[in-house]
Motif scaffolding. Structure first.
Motif, PDB file in Angstrom:
ATOM      1  N   MET A   1      -3.322  -7.943  11.826  1.00 18.84           N
ATOM      2  CA  MET A   1      -3.217  -7.448  10.469  1.00 18.84           C
ATOM      3  C   MET A   1      -3.659  -8.563   9.520  1.00 18.84           C
ATOM      4  SD  MET A   1       0.114  -6.038   8.396  1.00 18.84           S
ATOM      5  CE  MET A   1       0.381  -4.714   9.513  1.00 18.84           C
ATOM      6  N   ASN A   2      -4.597  -8.231   8.625  1.00 20.04           N
ATOM      7  CA  ASN A   2      -5.074  -9.256   7.699  1.00 20.04           C
ATOM      8  C   ASN A   2      -4.259  -9.236   6.403  1.00 20.04           C
ATOM      9  OD1 ASN A   2      -6.142  -7.253   5.961  1.00 20.04           O
ATOM     10  ND2 ASN A   2      -8.115  -7.317   6.956  1.00 20.04           N
ATOM     11  N   LYS A   3      -4.568 -10.149   5.523  1.00 20.54           N
ATOM     12  CA  LYS A   3      -3.790 -10.295   4.297  1.00 20.54           C
ATOM     13  C   LYS A   3      -3.891  -9.060   3.404  1.00 20.54           C
ATOM     14  CE  LYS A   3      -7.530 -12.876   2.120  1.00 20.54           C
ATOM     15  NZ  LYS A   3      -7.959 -14.144   1.596  1.00 20.54           N
ATOM     16  N   TYR A   4      -5.021  -8.363   3.420  1.00 16.35           N
ATOM     17  CA  TYR A   4      -5.172  -7.165   2.606  1.00 16.35           C
ATOM     18  C   TYR A   4      -4.282  -6.035   3.111  1.00 16.35           C
ATOM     19  CZ  TYR A   4      -9.292  -9.678   1.033  1.00 16.35           C
ATOM     20  OH  TYR A   4     -10.136 -10.634   0.538  1.00 16.35           O
ATOM     21  N   GLN A   5      -4.185  -5.906   4.421  1.00  9.15           N
ATOM     22  CA  GLN A   5      -3.326  -4.875   4.990  1.00  9.15           C
ATOM     23  C   GLN A   5      -1.853  -5.160   4.698  1.00  9.15           C
ATOM     24  OE1 GLN A   5      -4.976  -5.339   8.908  1.00  9.15           O
ATOM     25  NE2 GLN A   5      -5.957  -3.320   8.827  1.00  9.15           N
ATOM     26  N   LYS A   6      -1.459  -6.433   4.731  1.00  4.78           N
ATOM     27  CA  LYS A   6      -0.074  -6.803   4.421  1.00  4.78           C
ATOM     28  C   LYS A   6       0.273  -6.457   2.973  1.00  4.78           C
ATOM     29  CE  LYS A   6       0.174 -10.549   7.760  1.00  4.78           C
ATOM     30  NZ  LYS A   6       0.226 -11.989   7.972  1.00  4.78           N
ATOM     31  N   VAL A   7      -0.627  -6.801   2.054  1.00  3.05           N
ATOM     32  CA  VAL A   7      -0.395  -6.504   0.637  1.00  3.05           C
ATOM     33  C   VAL A   7      -0.341  -4.994   0.413  1.00  3.05           C
ATOM     34  CG1 VAL A   7      -1.412  -6.649  -1.675  1.00  3.05           C
ATOM     35  CG2 VAL A   7      -1.353  -8.667  -0.214  1.00  3.05           C
ATOM     36  N   LEU A   8      -1.202  -4.258   1.079  1.00  3.23           N
ATOM     37  CA  LEU A   8      -1.219  -2.803   0.941  1.00  3.23           C
ATOM     38  C   LEU A   8       0.099  -2.199   1.424  1.00  3.23           C
ATOM     39  CD1 LEU A   8      -2.772  -0.264   0.169  1.00  3.23           C
ATOM     40  CD2 LEU A   8      -3.716  -0.240   2.470  1.00  3.23           C
ATOM     41  N   GLN A   9       0.653  -2.707   2.512  1.00  3.04           N
ATOM     42  CA  GLN A   9       1.941  -2.214   3.007  1.00  3.04           C
ATOM     43  C   GLN A   9       3.039  -2.448   1.978  1.00  3.04           C
ATOM     44  OE1 GLN A   9       2.821  -4.003   6.793  1.00  3.04           O
ATOM     45  NE2 GLN A   9       1.987  -2.257   7.914  1.00  3.04           N
ATOM     46  N   VAL A  10       3.033  -3.626   1.372  1.00  6.23           N
ATOM     47  CA  VAL A  10       4.034  -3.937   0.353  1.00  6.23           C
ATOM     48  C   VAL A  10       3.880  -3.004  -0.847  1.00  6.23           C
ATOM     49  CG1 VAL A  10       4.789  -5.708  -1.299  1.00  6.23           C
ATOM     50  CG2 VAL A  10       4.298  -6.340   1.070  1.00  6.23           C
ATOM     51  N   LEU A  11       2.640  -2.789  -1.295  1.00  5.76           N
ATOM     52  CA  LEU A  11       2.406  -1.901  -2.434  1.00  5.76           C
ATOM     53  C   LEU A  11       2.846  -0.463  -2.141  1.00  5.76           C
ATOM     54  CD1 LEU A  11      -1.092  -3.087  -3.717  1.00  5.76           C
ATOM     55  CD2 LEU A  11       1.110  -3.345  -4.866  1.00  5.76           C
ATOM     56  N   HIS A  15       5.782   1.474  -4.134  1.00  2.00           N
ATOM     57  CA  HIS A  15       5.480   2.750  -4.789  1.00  2.00           C
ATOM     58  C   HIS A  15       6.481   3.825  -4.355  1.00  2.00           C
ATOM     59  CE1 HIS A  15       3.151   5.906  -6.655  1.00  2.00           C
ATOM     60  NE2 HIS A  15       3.118   6.561  -5.493  1.00  2.00           N
ATOM     61  N   GLN A  16       6.785   3.860  -3.059  1.00  2.54           N
ATOM     62  CA  GLN A  16       7.759   4.830  -2.561  1.00  2.54           C
ATOM     63  C   GLN A  16       9.140   4.587  -3.154  1.00  2.54           C
ATOM     64  OE1 GLN A  16       7.450   4.339   1.677  1.00  2.54           O
ATOM     65  NE2 GLN A  16       5.595   5.597   1.835  1.00  2.54           N
ATOM     66  N   ILE A  17       9.552   3.336  -3.241  1.00  5.32           N
ATOM     67  CA  ILE A  17      10.858   2.989  -3.816  1.00  5.32           C
ATOM     68  C   ILE A  17      10.903   3.386  -5.292  1.00  5.32           C
ATOM     69  CG2 ILE A  17      12.333   1.041  -4.463  1.00  5.32           C
ATOM     70  CD1 ILE A  17      11.444  -0.285  -1.796  1.00  5.32           C
ATOM     71  N   ILE A  24      10.979  11.211  -8.621  1.00  2.00           N
ATOM     72  CA  ILE A  24       9.732  11.977  -8.742  1.00  2.00           C
ATOM     73  C   ILE A  24       9.043  12.018  -7.387  1.00  2.00           C
ATOM     74  CG2 ILE A  24       9.345  11.506 -11.202  1.00  2.00           C
ATOM     75  CD1 ILE A  24       7.371   9.333 -10.392  1.00  2.00           C
ATOM     76  N   GLU A  25       8.225  13.024  -7.203  1.00  2.72           N
ATOM     77  CA  GLU A  25       7.506  13.168  -5.948  1.00  2.72           C
ATOM     78  C   GLU A  25       6.215  12.355  -5.990  1.00  2.72           C
ATOM     79  OE1 GLU A  25       5.536  16.783  -3.424  1.00  2.72           O
ATOM     80  OE2 GLU A  25       7.365  17.191  -4.553  1.00  2.72           O
ATOM     81  N   GLU A  26       5.887  11.746  -4.863  1.00  8.23           N
ATOM     82  CA  GLU A  26       4.643  10.982  -4.767  1.00  8.23           C
ATOM     83  C   GLU A  26       3.472  11.956  -4.871  1.00  8.23           C
ATOM     84  OE1 GLU A  26       2.779   7.537  -1.865  1.00  8.23           O
ATOM     85  OE2 GLU A  26       4.442   8.756  -1.170  1.00  8.23           O
ATOM     86  N   THR A  27       2.504  11.659  -5.705  1.00 13.34           N
ATOM     87  CA  THR A  27       1.388  12.579  -5.928  1.00 13.34           C
ATOM     88  C   THR A  27       0.346  12.479  -4.825  1.00 13.34           C
ATOM     89  OG1 THR A  27       0.111  10.974  -7.205  1.00 13.34           O
ATOM     90  CG2 THR A  27       1.666  12.364  -8.438  1.00 13.34           C
ATOM     91  N   ALA A  28      -0.409  13.552  -4.683  1.00 12.71           N
ATOM     92  CA  ALA A  28      -1.497  13.565  -3.699  1.00 12.71           C
ATOM     93  C   ALA A  28      -2.555  12.542  -4.077  1.00 12.71           C
ATOM     94  CB  ALA A  28      -2.108  14.958  -3.623  1.00 12.71           C
ATOM     95  N   LYS A  31      -1.583   9.179  -2.809  1.00 14.68           N
ATOM     96  CA  LYS A  31      -1.782   9.092  -1.359  1.00 14.68           C
ATOM     97  C   LYS A  31      -3.256   8.864  -1.019  1.00 14.68           C
ATOM     98  CE  LYS A  31       2.190  11.957  -0.289  1.00 14.68           C
ATOM     99  NZ  LYS A  31       2.676  13.234   0.242  1.00 14.68           N
ATOM    100  N   VAL A  32      -4.149   9.531  -1.743  1.00 14.50           N
ATOM    101  CA  VAL A  32      -5.590   9.355  -1.521  1.00 14.50           C
ATOM    102  C   VAL A  32      -6.007   7.928  -1.859  1.00 14.50           C
ATOM    103  CG1 VAL A  32      -7.883  10.035  -2.341  1.00 14.50           C
ATOM    104  CG2 VAL A  32      -6.188  11.781  -1.801  1.00 14.50           C
ATOM    105  N   TYR A  33      -5.482   7.392  -2.973  1.00 16.96           N
ATOM    106  CA  TYR A  33      -5.821   6.022  -3.357  1.00 16.96           C
ATOM    107  C   TYR A  33      -5.356   5.020  -2.296  1.00 16.96           C
ATOM    108  CZ  TYR A  33      -7.088   7.552  -8.076  1.00 16.96           C
ATOM    109  OH  TYR A  33      -7.686   8.154  -9.149  1.00 16.96           O
ATOM    110  N   PHE A  34      -4.149   5.217  -1.770  1.00 12.03           N
ATOM    111  CA  PHE A  34      -3.660   4.313  -0.729  1.00 12.03           C
ATOM    112  C   PHE A  34      -4.495   4.439   0.538  1.00 12.03           C
ATOM    113  CE2 PHE A  34       0.432   4.081  -3.138  1.00 12.03           C
ATOM    114  CZ  PHE A  34       0.417   2.710  -3.310  1.00 12.03           C
ATOM    115  N   GLN A  35      -4.962   5.651   0.852  1.00 13.20           N
ATOM    116  CA  GLN A  35      -5.826   5.842   2.022  1.00 13.20           C
ATOM    117  C   GLN A  35      -7.153   5.111   1.824  1.00 13.20           C
ATOM    118  OE1 GLN A  35      -5.098   7.297   4.987  1.00 13.20           O
ATOM    119  NE2 GLN A  35      -7.092   6.556   5.644  1.00 13.20           N
ATOM    120  N   LEU A  36      -7.733   5.217   0.632  1.00  9.00           N
ATOM    121  CA  LEU A  36      -8.989   4.512   0.348  1.00  9.00           C
ATOM    122  C   LEU A  36      -8.806   2.999   0.442  1.00  9.00           C
ATOM    123  CD1 LEU A  36     -10.340   6.599  -2.671  1.00  9.00           C
ATOM    124  CD2 LEU A  36     -11.303   6.486  -0.370  1.00  9.00           C
ATOM    125  N   LEU A  37      -7.711   2.498  -0.105  1.00  9.04           N
ATOM    126  CA  LEU A  37      -7.438   1.065  -0.009  1.00  9.04           C
ATOM    127  C   LEU A  37      -7.226   0.644   1.444  1.00  9.04           C
ATOM    128  CD1 LEU A  37      -5.090   0.527  -3.080  1.00  9.04           C
ATOM    129  CD2 LEU A  37      -7.382  -0.409  -2.750  1.00  9.04           C
TER     130      LEU A  37
END
Length: 101
Positions: A1-11, A15-17, A24-28, A31-37
């Motif tokens: 796992m690289n540094k970008y993947q670690k930061v993405l997991q934290v983000l 966001h979920q918290i 509020i419900e997490e928007t679609a 989810k798409v933005y996190f998938q692209l990242l």
């Protein structure tokens, strides 16, 4: 796992918290933005080129593990080296001299 993947997991976790705290419900869209990242972060993880058979004689060609296009060689005096990224999809490639992790 690289540094970008670690930061993405934290983000994603933050966001979920935040969504749970605000009730509020997490928007679609989120989810798409996190998938692209995630896709971009995966391209930053070096992958070893793979051999793919082609042609009537089943010759082997070194290819990108992501898009399966041929990896472009840089001719050198001591054999061939390959560009650090796939010229077709941008996947970071791992050279023979790099250690596996």
């Amino acid at each position: 796992m690289n540094k970008y993947q670690k930061v993405l997991q934290v983000l994603e976790k933050e966001h979920q918290i935040a969504c749970e705290a605000a009730d509020i419900e997490e928007t679609a869209r989120a989810k798409v933005y996190f998938q692209l990242l995630g896709n971009l972060a995966d391209k930053e993880t070096p992958k070893k080129p793979i051999d793919i058979e082609f042609g009537p004689c089943a010759d082997l060609m070194l290819c990108c593990p992501t898009c399966k296009h041929g990896v472009v060689a840089i001719p050198t005096y001591h054999g061939n080296k390959y560009y650090p990224r796939c010229p077709f999809c941008g996947q970071k490639l791992k050279g023979d001299d790099e250690d596996d992790y």
